[in-house]
Design a protein around this motif. Structure first.
Motif, mmCIF file in Angstrom:
data_model
loop_
_atom_site.group_PDB
_atom_site.id
_atom_site.type_symbol
_atom_site.label_atom_id
_atom_site.label_comp_id
_atom_site.label_asym_id
_atom_site.label_seq_id
_atom_site.Cartn_x
_atom_site.Cartn_y
_atom_site.Cartn_z
ATOM 1 N N ASN A 1 36.865 13.762 37.743
ATOM 2 C CA ASN A 1 37.060 12.408 38.266
ATOM 3 C C ASN A 1 35.758 11.888 38.841
ATOM 4 O O ASN A 1 34.889 12.675 39.213
ATOM 5 N N LEU B 1 36.477 9.075 31.616
ATOM 6 C CA LEU B 1 36.021 9.208 33.012
ATOM 7 C C LEU B 1 35.580 7.855 33.553
ATOM 8 O O LEU B 1 35.916 7.486 34.680
ATOM 9 N N ASN C 1 38.584 5.757 34.272
ATOM 10 C CA ASN C 1 39.267 6.202 35.500
ATOM 11 C C ASN C 1 38.537 5.748 36.746
ATOM 12 O O ASN C 1 39.149 5.514 37.783
ATOM 13 N N GLY C 2 37.213 5.640 36.647
ATOM 14 C CA GLY C 2 36.417 5.251 37.815
ATOM 15 C C GLY C 2 36.211 3.760 37.926
ATOM 16 O O GLY C 2 35.338 3.331 38.664
#
Ligand SMILES: Cc1cc2nc3c(=O)[nH]c(=O)nc-3n(C[C@H](O)[C@H](O)[C@H](O)COP(=O)(O)OP(=O)(O)OC[C@H]3O[C@@H](n4cnc5c(N)ncnc54)[C@H](O)[C@@H]3O)c2cc1C
Length: 324
Positions: free
Chosen positions: A97, A262, A265-266
């Motif tokens: 994450n 990733l 998600n960020g």
């Protein structure tokens, strides 16, 4: 969880692009750099293409006059460049994450468990993967045994010396598809049939000419609207516009999609259709201090392009650091 370790630069992915960035940043005098790789070795995709007597060299060294090399040799050359630097290499470590605003990565590894790393700037060099059946839309039917993606084929052919099919059918006609046809033929299979939903193969003329040294696959493409995989337990063919083409194994190749999960998600901006991260000048992403390199940028690029792209991205990172 232990306290957060801080670095000047963190690089996610030790493929050609990540290594290019690490080497260039280190040459520019940046002291604390770590490169994080989920696999147990560096080199990225090329490291899966093993060196073999009579095998097929599928990576081109453009900086050495365009000579073809084995992926494994190229990966070893990359590793050598990396080992000349003081870059900290974290293998078997996956970035789970990211906190884009705080520039923090959450990592997991057998050695350290779950830890947080932070940095002044971060380069995402996570590579790409092949599009799945569902994502391709035009590819339907069942999903029986003996339908592979390139990486699985490589593990069988190069990793375990197993030939998983004698009459291959390859879906996807770019360099990866022609390379797979050549590798299968070199390992003892017959000439593959290559299918795609475009009038001509995507692989360039000179690359096709090169792979003719091993195999002469038959291309079927014109006016294909949909392909249906047939076979109950194991793949037995595909239906193209109602006509059955028999085979005893299928390889789904090419049509690469950036590994941008990733970033998504960020909350880093990603084009949803192509999955490419949105890139500004100097390969900067939508959050300050975040950069992308190599196949993460989208499109199909060979390893050498990715290595030199990583080096170019390093220049942008240094500019950014000098302004903050
Ligand atoms: C299946 C396949 C076959 C290919 N075959 C050829 C070929 O024959 N010839 C050719 O010229 N090009 C080929 N390519 C293109 C190839 O991807 C490039 O040549 C080159 O390897 C891309 O470099 P990269 O560094 O951008 O990505 P990669 O080489 O994919 O490296 C990315 C690295 O990031 C790591 N990583 C990703 N996410 C994380 C995470 N969350 N945490 C930690 N590590 C992470 C991965 O493990 C990987 O090692 C192929 C591509 C694919 C997908």
């Amino acid at each position: 969880m232990n306290s957060t370790k801080h670095f000047n630069i963190l690089i996610i992915g030790a493929g050609p692009a990540g290594i290019g960035a690490a080497v260039a940043l280190s040459k520019r005098g940046i002291k604390s750099i770590a490169i994080i790789e989920r696999s147990d070795k560096v080199g990225g995709i090329p490291s899966f293409y093993k060196k073999k007597k009579g095998g097929v060299r599928t990576f081109i060294r453009w900086s050495r006059g365009g000579i073809p090399v084995f992926g494994e040799d190229y990966a070893q050359w990359l590793e050598k460049q990396l080992l000349k630097t003081k870059v900290q290499i974290e293998l078997q470590t996956q970035v789970l994450n990211i906190d884009a605003k705080k520039k923090i990565l959450t990592l997991v590894s057998p050695k350290e468990g779950e830890v947080n790393y932070s940095a002044d700037a971060i380069v995402m060099a996570c590579g790409s993967r092949e599009e799945t059946l569902a994502e391709r839309g035009w590819l339907g039917g069942s999903r029986p045994v003996r339908v592979f993606f390139t990486k699985q084929l490589l593990c069988l052919l190069d990793g375990n010396h197993l030939l998983p099919m004698n009459n291959p059918l390859i879906i996807g006609s770019d360099l990866i598809g022609y390379a797979a046809a050549a590798k299968l033929k070199a390992a003892g299979a017959s000439n593959a049939v290559i299918v795609d939903n475009r009038s001509g193969p995507k692989c360039g003329f000179f690359e096709r000419l090169y792979f003719r040294l091993w195999s002469n696959p038959k291309y079927q493409g014109l006016s294909i609207k949909s392909i249906e995989i047939t076979g109950n337990k194991t793949a037995s063919g595909v239906k193209l516009n109602g006509k059955n083409i028999p085979c005893d194994g299928i390889v789904i190749c090419g049509e690469l999609i950036p590994n941008s999960e990733l970033a998504l998600n960020g909350n880093i901006k990603v084009e949803l259709h192509s999955r490419k991260p949105v890139v500004a000048e100097d390969y900067q992403l939508s959050e300050p201090g975040w950069f992308a390199a190599g196949n993460m940028l989208g499109g199909f690029h060979g390893a050498e392009w990715c290595y030199f792209n990583g080096r170019r991205v390093a220049r942008g990172v240094v500019n950014y650091l000098s302004q903050t």
